[in-house]
Design a protein around this motif. Structure first.
Motif: not given
Length: 196
Positions: A117-122, A54-57, A107-111
């Motif tokens: 993390a890979r999805q946010v970096l993308g 949900l949050v990534l969308s 970003i913080a959740a990706g740590w």
């Protein structure tokens, strides 16, 4: 039927944005989001697979829109320093809309979540790609950018914005003003180089 599915997903995303801004990622409850959206909890799982999806969308939707806006802004016929100043102005819009908060929360959740993390970096790659295009343009117009390659300048500017955003979000007015001033000072440097 497809229109109703889109309406439901949009309502869920809007509810998620409001709760994410109020509670942060750690405090986000999909049950509460479903209640606010007026849908059964199962709809969040159907449309997004769960909290992370949900949050990534939400982030992906906002990111695509803002990257397109930034690309249009930097491709305009104007001195680079003016376009940079406009980027600083747009930061204020992005802070007010909640986009910056959502990005920093992810970003913080990706740590602690390598897949996230890979999805946010993308998603973040698209911002750095724009900055690299602009830095290459500057290098083409002005020659070597001091001791830096165009990709280095792009990376430093991108990291300056990420760090500035993090400081601003911490909520201290003095630090927030200082972070904004530091970011704007880069525009002053660009103006000096362009007008020299």
């Amino acid at each position: 039927m497809g229109d109703q599915t889109g309406v439901t997903a949009t309502r869920i995303l809007e509810a998620a944005r409001s709760r994410l801004l109020a509670e942060g990622y750690a405090g986000l409850s999909t049950r509460r989001v479903a209640d606010i959206a007026g849908v059964p909890l199962s709809q969040i799982h159907y449309h997004f697979g769960g909290k992370q999806g949900l949050v990534l969308s939400l982030l992906d939707h906002e990111n695509s829109r803002l990257v397109d806006r930034q690309r249009r802004m930097y491709s305009a016929e104007a001195p680079l320093w003016k376009r940079y100043e406009q980027a600083c102005d747009l930061l204020e819009e992005d802070l007010a809309s909640g986009y910056v908060r959502v990005l920093q929360e992810m970003i913080a959740a990706g740590w602690s979540d390598p897949d996230l993390a890979r999805q946010v970096l993308g998603m973040m790659r698209s911002w750095f790609d724009i900055l690299q295009e602009v830095a290459r343009e500057a290098e083409g117009r002005f020659g070597k950018l001091g001791p830096f390659a165009a990709t280095d300048v792009a990376g430093l500017v991108g990291l300056a914005f990420l760090g500035g955003e993090a400081l601003i979000l911490l909520g201290d007015e003095q630090w927030g003003r200082q972070a904004r001033a530091w970011l704007r000072s880069i525009g002053d440097l660009i103006r000096q180089v362009e007008e020299a």
